[in-house]
Design a protein around this motif. Structure first.
Motif, short mmCIF file in Angstrom:
data_model
loop_
_atom_site.label_atom_id
_atom_site.label_comp_id
_atom_site.label_asym_id
_atom_site.label_seq_id
_atom_site.Cartn_x
_atom_site.Cartn_y
_atom_site.Cartn_z
N UNK A 715 0.91 -1.34 0.02
CA UNK A 715 -0.06 0.04 -0.14
C UNK A 715 0.98 1.19 0.11
N UNK A 716 0.70 2.25 -0.83
CA UNK A 716 1.33 3.42 -1.01
C UNK A 716 1.55 4.02 0.33
N UNK A 717 2.63 4.77 0.79
CA UNK A 717 2.66 5.38 1.82
C UNK A 717 2.15 6.77 1.68
N UNK A 718 1.94 6.92 0.61
CA UNK A 718 1.00 8.43 0.37
C UNK A 718 -0.03 8.68 1.06
N UNK A 719 -0.79 7.59 1.40
CA UNK A 719 -2.05 7.61 2.10
C UNK A 719 -1.73 8.62 3.39
N UNK A 720 -0.74 8.27 3.96
CA UNK A 720 -0.40 8.96 5.30
C UNK A 720 -0.33 10.41 5.05
N UNK A 721 0.35 10.68 3.94
CA UNK A 721 0.55 12.30 3.57
C UNK A 721 -0.83 13.01 3.33
N UNK A 722 -1.36 12.30 2.67
CA UNK A 722 -2.91 12.92 2.07
C UNK A 722 -3.77 12.88 3.39
N UNK A 723 -3.63 11.81 4.34
CA UNK A 723 -4.59 12.12 5.21
C UNK A 723 -4.03 13.02 6.61
N UNK A 724 -2.67 13.51 6.54
CA UNK A 724 -2.34 14.11 7.55
C UNK A 724 -1.72 15.44 7.20
N UNK A 725 -1.85 15.67 6.04
CA UNK A 725 -1.24 16.88 5.40
C UNK A 725 -2.03 18.28 6.23
N UNK A 726 -3.34 18.07 6.26
CA UNK A 726 -4.08 19.10 6.65
C UNK A 726 -3.98 19.30 8.11
N UNK A 727 -4.33 18.09 8.66
CA UNK A 727 -4.43 17.99 10.26
C UNK A 727 -2.93 18.08 10.98
N UNK A 728 -1.85 17.72 10.52
CA UNK A 728 -0.55 17.89 11.33
C UNK A 728 0.14 19.08 10.83
N UNK A 729 0.04 19.44 9.54
CA UNK A 729 0.95 20.41 8.92
C UNK A 729 0.37 21.50 8.37
#
Lengths: 775, 116
Positions: A715-729
């Motif tokens: 599973x691409x790790x991109x999902x992590x970035x997509x999900x957390x881009x707004x929340x964390x960063x």
């Protein structure tokens, strides 16, 4: 007291480093001053030697371990102390001797430094309880003996001899390492004291023959056994104190020491009892025989050393209590007389300026006490009573009769070799010292050297020991028990004596002396014939053969390197591309064809047109002869790729691509007019070849792309970035968030690279390299 | 679509390799540049060649992943493109200097470290 020993050994290194400084102050007295060190070692060993019980050994744990299981632990038992005594004792005398002998030499400080280092390595080797440490010291003795043999490094002969000795002994050292590692692997320890009762385990192991082979190679190279004996005569190019030290009690005896050391856990097998006596006998006989054909005093001694080493290896190989006893006694015997004789040879060399036994003569009176020492030493070498050599020889005959395999042959060879030894001893003594020999032209004598106290001290003391121990052998015999106990694991009473009544051994001795005297009477004929034999043998002169092998090896290696490392960058690339492409293609096909289930998506017509345009532009770029046209065509490709990014929704990429492409175009155009026009260097054939290779590589990459479209391993790790881009960063542009937040460190690295490239460009443009005029 | 892309990338690689095999250093530098472009494209398409929306989030809380192009390869390639610029600039400067010192563009004369 004993606990200090590892520190003392290490401190020799410091002392050695300080000698060049000492030498500045003390000049030639450095040697005398330094002799305090081996002297204190000698006295210490003497004390240990006499206080050690019959079955007692002292083990001092290492200060620290160099590798796991390998540290400098010290073992004091009969064997190590006996060798230690000889190494340090003769060390004292050699230092005395060297301080007079080396007086006119340059770089004396360096010389004494090497000698100290060598002594330290030698002492470490005989004292250590650890096989790894033993290996390290073993190699160190090789290195220092290389430097010592080649001390006269302005002479090509000396350099060559040193290199030869080093290559051979270092090869043996590597073998020793393999052997040691194998032993450690099987027994699980490198400590000698623990290995002592693991003999059964090692000798019954399937890899035992390999261990044996490696150890024997180590021993044979170091102790100059046939067929590796040839480096030893060459080593005579060393200054005489070095020869006196290396070839009497130290360097070459290391092999014998190793045999005795590993005997309890490697020895007592069919291989051991047959191979060692065989090669020992050959060496013993060859050495003695070849010695007769030589004229140079030092070379004669070198060949007799080879013979003596053969005897010791033979004795170690016979491997009975008696033979081990004989080996130990003979080690002392040989050390004493060979040390003395080498020193005397050096003294004669200094006094008369020659070492040729035909030119020398009638030195008995001029050399006084030294002549007497020489007489005693030659007696010991010939094995005549009342010298210790006689006792040694008697023991050897007794031991040889016990040999497990072909004892008769060994005995015959032994008797022949000893006859030769007797003959040589008489012959050399007669030629050099006999006052009534007629000489055509008397050699000039430099009285200064003839009367030198420091030069004559060593041989006289050594000869006195040879005589004294011969008369009172009990002094040494008592203490050999401990050594024999640890080698043979037997408690035996050792009683040495000059007279054992009339027995087989005595009769053999008488025969030997008789034969020796016969040889002496016919010395001219014998020497002539052996010299002729030598000449014939020189056709297969081993040092030359060795040289040739080394030279050819280097030649082949460099030719091979030239072929592989030809320096043509495009052939490297061709090799690389062709092999990679073929490997990948084969692999892709092996894995179920190129594209098993192609589910093609339809393509937009404007995209297709874009691709066609780019393909044409790329094709035009590579074949164009105009630089500016090529660059512009590549620009079309670059912008096209930007459009592709845009088509797939990668806005940031598209912007960057356009920007960078523009910049690169600008830079290219700026630089291009400073650069030469496209020259065509290659022939048409090579261009066609290159096209094929390029198509192969391109085809390979195309296949990879096709195939990779159907793979999604994880599973691409991109999902992590997509999900957390707004929340964390708190960023909406995910790509930017990744660059400046999630992977900010990578971006930092990228900026650094850019900065470095910029700095590089500036540096390059400012750099001012003058063009050579003579181009 | 896949086929066209694969063929195009293969072609780009072929061009790059062919340029790399030239003896002229200028062409070699061009080849490096072509190869870096082609490789970027490969990495980009490895993220999937479905055409979808740009990778910029709206204010919605729930994200529809299928509507977003994979952002990770984009970030990687962005770095790669910029580094490619650095390489191009540096090699060109190097070439410029080299040509000024040696007066040749022939790689075969670069075999030796000595100036000949």
């Amino acid at each position: 007291m004993h606990q200090l020993l590892p520190y003392l050994l290490t401190s020799l290194l410091v002392v050695g480093l300080a000698t060049p400084l000492l030498e500045k102050k003390l000049k030639y007295r450095t040697g005398v001053f330094l002799s305090v060190i081996p002297l204190s070692f000698f006295l210490y060993f003497l004390w240990v030697f006499t206080s050690l019980g019959k079955t007692e050994s002292l083990i001092i744990p290492p200060i620290m371990e160099l590798v796991r299981g390998g540290g400098l632990s010290v073992r004091l038992d009969g064997l190590s102390v006996l060798f230690g005594l000889m190494v340090s004792g003769i060390g004292v005398l050699v230092l005395f001797y060297a301080s007079a002998y080396m007086r006119k030499y340059p770089r004396q400080g360096y010389f004494f430094m090497l000698l100290t280092f060598f002594m330290g390595a030698m002492l470490g080797m005989v004292l250590t309880n650890n096989l790894i440490a033993l290996f390290i010291f073993w190699e160190l003795t090789s290195v220092f003996s290389f430097l010592l043999i080649g001390f006269d490094n302005h002479l090509e002969k000396a350099r060559k001899a040193a290199l030869q000795g080093f290559l051979i002994t270092a090869f043996g050292g590597l073998c020793l390492l393999f052997g040691v590692l194998l032993i450690g692997d099987i027994a699980g320890t490198y400590e000698i004291s623990e290995l002592l009762n693991k003999g059964e385990l090692i000798t019954s192991h399937t890899r035992y023959p390999l261990i044996f082979l490696f150890l024997v190679l180590a021993v044979f190279t170091k102790s100059a056994q046939f067929p590796f004996h040839f480096w030893l005569p060459g080593a005579m190019n060393a200054p005489t104190p070095v020869s006196a030290y290396l070839h009497s009690a130290t360097m070459v005896n290391a092999g014998v020491f190793l045999l005795l050391r590993v005997n309890p856990f490697i020895g007592d097998t069919l291989l051991w009892d047959s191979v060692l006596p065989l090669f020992g006998s050959i060496t013993m006989f060859t050495g003695a025989l070849l010695a007769f054909g030589e004229k140079d005093l030092k070379r004669i001694l070198a060949f007799t050393t080879i013979s003596a080493l053969g005897i010791m290896v033979l004795l170690a190989g016979i491997d009975t209590t008696k033979s081990i006893k004989a080996a130990l006694v003979f080690f002392v015997v040989h050390g004493l007389y060979k040390g003395a004789l080498f020193m005397i040879a050096g003294l004669i060399d200094k006094t008369t300026g020659t070492r040729d036994i035909d030119r020398l003569g009638q030195l008995w009176k001029p050399l006084g006490l030294v002549s007497f020492a020489a007489l005693l030493s030659f007696f010991s070498m010939a094995g005549l009573p009342p010298m210790l050599g006689f006792i040694g020889k008697e023991l050897i005959y007794g031991a040889k009769m016990q040999a497990a395999y072909f004892s008769n042959i060994i005995l015959v060879f032994g008797i022949l070799s000893n006859m030769l030894m007797v003959g040589i001893s008489f012959y050399v003594f007669y030629q050099v010292f006999w006052p009534y020999r007629r000489v055509k032209k008397k050699v000039a004598i430099d009285g200064h050297y003839a009367r030198s106290f420091l030069l004559s001290f060593g041989p006289v003391i050594l000869a006195a020991f040879s005589l004294g121990l011969g008369l009172a052998p009990v002094r040494i015999g008592k203490y050999l028990q401990n050594a024999i106990y640890f080698i043979r694991a037997e408690e035996v009473a050792v009683d040495l004596g000059l007279w054992h009544g009339v027995n087989a051994v005595l009769i053999l001795s008488i025969i030997t002396v008789g034969g020796g005297i016969l040889l002496f009477i016919f010395r001219k004929q014998v020497a002539f014939n052996v010299a002729r034999f030598n000449n014939w043998l020189n056709k297969f002169y081993l040092p030359d053969v060795f040289d040739k092998v080394i030279k050819n090896y280097v030649k082949v290696a460099s030719r091979q390197t030239d072929r592989i490392q030809h320096g043509y960058h495009r052939y490297y690339l061709i090799t690389f591309f062709v092999i990679t492409s073929l490997l990948v293609v084969v692999h892709l096909f092996a894995n179920s064809g190129i594209a098993p289930e192609l589910q093609l998506q339809p393509i937009k017509s404007y995209l297709l047109i874009l691709f066609i345009v780019m393909a044409f532009a790329a094709g035009y770029a590579i074949f164009s002869s105009s630089r500016i046209a090529a660059i512009l065509a590549l620009g079309i490709v670059g912008y096209g790729i930007g459009l592709v990014y845009l088509f797939f929704g990668a806005v940031d990429l598209a912007i960057t691509q356009f920007l960078v492409e523009t910049l690169v175009m600008v830079i290219f155009v700026l630089v291009i007019y400073k650069l030469p026009v496209f020259a065509v260097f290659s022939s048409k054939a090579s261009r066609v070849r290159d096209i094929f290779i390029a198509l192969l590589a391109g085809g390979m990459m195309g296949m990879v792309v096709l195939k990779s479209n159907f793979f999604n391993v994880e599973t691409p790790i991109s999902d992590y970035f997509i999900n957390n881009s707004l929340n964390l960063a708190h960023g909406k542009n995910i790509v930017n968030v990744i660059l400046v937040d999630f992977r900010a460190l990578d971006t930092m690295g990228e900026i650094t690279v850019l900065a470095l490239a910029a700095a590089g460009v500036v540096a390059l443009l400012r750099l001012n390299i003058k063009k050579r005029e003579n181009e | 679509m896949e086929l066209v892309l694969a063929i195009f990338i293969g072609l780009l690689y072929a061009c790059g390799v062919y340029l790399l095999l030239r003896r002229s250093i200028v062409k070699l530098i061009l080849g490096v540049f072509v190869l870096s472009n082609a490789t970027n494209l490969v990495i980009f398409l490895a993220g999937g060649i479905t055409r979808s929306g740009i990778s910029i989030l709206q204010d919605e809380v729930v994200v529809d992943k299928s509507n977003i192009t994979d952002p990770l390869p984009q970030a990687l390639i962005l770095t790669a493109i910029v580094i490619g610029l650095g390489i191009a600039a540096y090699t060109l400067a190097l070439k410029y200097k080299y040509y000024k010192v040696t007066g040749t563009d022939d790689l075969d004369r670069l075999k030796n470290t000595d100036q000949r």
